[in-house]
Motif scaffolding. Structure first.
Motif, short mmCIF file in Angstrom:
data_model
loop_
_atom_site.label_atom_id
_atom_site.label_comp_id
_atom_site.label_asym_id
_atom_site.label_seq_id
_atom_site.Cartn_x
_atom_site.Cartn_y
_atom_site.Cartn_z
N GLY A 138 0.82 -1.22 -0.02
CA GLY A 138 -0.03 -0.01 -0.06
C GLY A 138 0.80 1.06 -0.04
O GLY A 138 0.69 2.21 -0.83
N ILE A 139 1.80 1.26 0.50
CA ILE A 139 2.89 2.53 0.69
C ILE A 139 3.48 2.53 -0.70
O ILE A 139 3.73 3.54 -1.08
N GLN A 140 3.90 1.34 -1.07
CA GLN A 140 4.72 1.45 -2.47
C GLN A 140 3.80 1.98 -3.59
O GLN A 140 4.20 2.85 -4.26
N SER A 141 2.52 1.50 -3.53
CA SER A 141 1.70 2.19 -4.61
C SER A 141 1.47 3.35 -4.29
O SER A 141 1.33 4.22 -5.40
N SER A 142 1.36 3.91 -3.16
CA SER A 142 1.05 5.34 -2.89
C SER A 142 2.17 6.26 -3.39
O SER A 142 2.00 7.41 -4.03
N ILE A 143 3.43 5.61 -3.21
CA ILE A 143 4.63 6.42 -3.51
C ILE A 143 4.70 6.40 -5.19
O ILE A 143 5.17 7.80 -5.49
N THR A 144 4.66 5.36 -5.93
CA THR A 144 4.59 5.67 -7.18
C THR A 144 3.57 6.53 -7.83
O THR A 144 3.63 7.16 -8.69
N ARG A 145 2.39 6.43 -7.09
CA ARG A 145 1.14 7.26 -7.63
C ARG A 145 1.70 8.80 -7.32
O ARG A 145 1.57 9.65 -8.17
N LYS A 146 2.56 8.98 -6.26
CA LYS A 146 2.83 10.65 -5.96
C LYS A 146 3.96 10.84 -6.83
O LYS A 146 4.32 12.01 -7.33
N LEU A 147 4.98 9.83 -7.54
CA LEU A 147 5.92 10.23 -8.37
C LEU A 147 5.19 10.69 -9.63
O LEU A 147 5.89 11.14 -10.69
N LYS A 148 3.98 10.35 -10.05
CA LYS A 148 3.20 10.60 -11.40
C LYS A 148 4.23 10.05 -12.42
O LYS A 148 4.37 11.01 -13.72
N LEU A 149 4.68 9.00 -12.35
CA LEU A 149 5.31 8.57 -13.49
C LEU A 149 4.19 8.03 -14.78
O LEU A 149 3.22 7.48 -14.47
N PRO A 150 4.28 8.59 -15.94
CA PRO A 150 3.61 8.37 -16.97
C PRO A 150 3.07 6.81 -17.45
O PRO A 150 3.87 6.27 -17.86
N GLY A 151 2.02 6.42 -16.77
CA GLY A 151 1.56 5.07 -17.29
C GLY A 151 2.31 3.99 -16.58
O GLY A 151 2.07 2.89 -16.84
N VAL A 152 2.93 4.24 -15.57
CA VAL A 152 3.86 3.11 -14.79
C VAL A 152 3.60 3.00 -13.15
O VAL A 152 3.22 4.11 -12.49
N ALA A 185 6.48 10.01 -25.46
CA ALA A 185 8.11 9.61 -25.72
C ALA A 185 8.45 8.54 -25.52
O ALA A 185 7.91 7.31 -24.66
N PRO A 186 9.32 7.81 -26.47
CA PRO A 186 9.73 6.52 -26.47
C PRO A 186 10.26 6.14 -25.03
O PRO A 186 10.28 4.83 -24.65
N ALA A 187 10.76 7.01 -24.21
CA ALA A 187 11.44 6.71 -22.97
C ALA A 187 10.34 6.39 -21.95
O ALA A 187 10.54 5.39 -21.14
N GLU A 188 8.95 6.87 -22.20
CA GLU A 188 7.99 6.19 -21.40
C GLU A 188 7.66 5.03 -21.83
O GLU A 188 7.19 4.11 -20.54
N GLN A 189 7.78 4.73 -23.06
CA GLN A 189 7.30 3.26 -23.40
C GLN A 189 8.55 2.25 -22.80
O GLN A 189 8.14 1.08 -22.52
N TYR A 190 9.95 2.60 -22.75
CA TYR A 190 10.82 1.78 -22.28
C TYR A 190 10.57 1.76 -20.84
O TYR A 190 10.72 0.37 -20.30
N ALA A 191 10.23 2.43 -20.18
CA ALA A 191 9.88 2.71 -18.65
C ALA A 191 8.83 1.44 -18.51
O ALA A 191 8.93 0.51 -17.34
N GLN A 192 7.59 1.44 -19.30
CA GLN A 192 6.71 0.77 -19.12
C GLN A 192 7.05 -0.77 -19.45
O GLN A 192 6.77 -1.79 -18.83
N LEU A 193 7.91 -0.87 -20.45
CA LEU A 193 8.27 -2.10 -20.92
C LEU A 193 9.11 -2.82 -19.87
O LEU A 193 9.17 -4.25 -19.54
N THR A 194 10.03 -1.99 -19.28
CA THR A 194 10.91 -2.40 -18.28
C THR A 194 10.03 -2.90 -16.92
O THR A 194 10.57 -4.08 -16.67
N VAL A 195 9.12 -2.28 -16.67
CA VAL A 195 8.28 -2.47 -15.69
C VAL A 195 7.40 -3.98 -15.72
O VAL A 195 7.69 -4.90 -14.94
N VAL A 196 7.11 -4.14 -16.80
CA VAL A 196 6.17 -5.29 -17.21
C VAL A 196 7.13 -6.63 -17.30
O VAL A 196 7.00 -7.55 -16.72
#
Length: 193
Positions: A123-137, A166-177
């Motif tokens: 719950g804490i981790q999900s909240s942190i990533t939400r606060k970071l406002k990473l696009p689609g991650v 941006a392709p960087a956003e897609q790389y971040a998304q692909l990296t997470v998956v």
């Protein structure tokens, strides 16, 4: 958030979900959609122990996210996010030490405590990533990341490179998956071994 930290958070969430599903009675501390379904299935099928486990994870997750939201409502500064990460790490470390100290299959009375700990950490981790406002991650429940990645790749293909993401956003998304899948496989293999 640096890519290494993003990958580390994703590994932690995937391993926590895999190990908890296998070792704590089929519960997902990071995936509240799954726990909501398991709660409903448990009630509908008379598997009340399963419903209690799912509701324990769900409750701990929601309470931790609520508390972190209160903590960061007026100030989401970097030090507050780092403090949240430190608390999450401490909770996961405590849960891991507790688990390893038991040595054998979990007893019901300790199982719920460990579910509460890992649910709160996620719950804490999900909240942190939400606060970071990473696009689609997201790093815990990756349905949104899958959706954003698929939409983005479809848009790029259709518009042949004129797509605004941006392709960087897609790389971040692909990296997470990819990291989530790999970490879940490694954690499950280690648990079964």
């Amino acid at each position: 958030l640096q890519p290494v930290r993003l990958v580390a958070l994703t590994i932690g969430a995937a391993a926590t979900d895999a190990l908890s599903y296998l070792g704590l009675g089929h519960v997902f501390p990071a995936n509240m959609t799954g726990n909501t379904v398991l709660l409903g299935l448990g009630v509908a099928t008379g598997d009340y122990a399963g419903a209690y486990r799912a509701s324990t994870a769900l409750g701990a997750y929601v309470i931790a996210a609520f508390c972190f939201g209160m903590f960061t409502a007026a100030d989401s500064s970097a030090w507050r996010l780092r403090l949240g990460l430190a608390v999450e790490f401490g909770i996961l470390l405590s849960a891991g030490i507790w688990w390893l100290s038991l040595g054998s299959a979990p007893h019901a009375r300790t199982e719920y405590g460990r579910i509460m700990l890992v649910g709160a950490a996620m719950g804490i981790q999900s909240s942190i990533t939400r606060k970071l406002k990473l696009p689609g991650v997201t790093t815990t429940y990756i349905t949104g990341t899958w959706t954003t990645l698929a939409n983005s790749l479809g848009g790029r293909l259709r518009l042949r490179g004129r797509y605004p993401n941006a392709p960087a956003e897609q790389y971040a998304q692909l990296t997470v998956v990819a990291t989530y899948i790999l970490a879940a496989l490694v954690a499950a293999a280690a648990y079964v071994a």
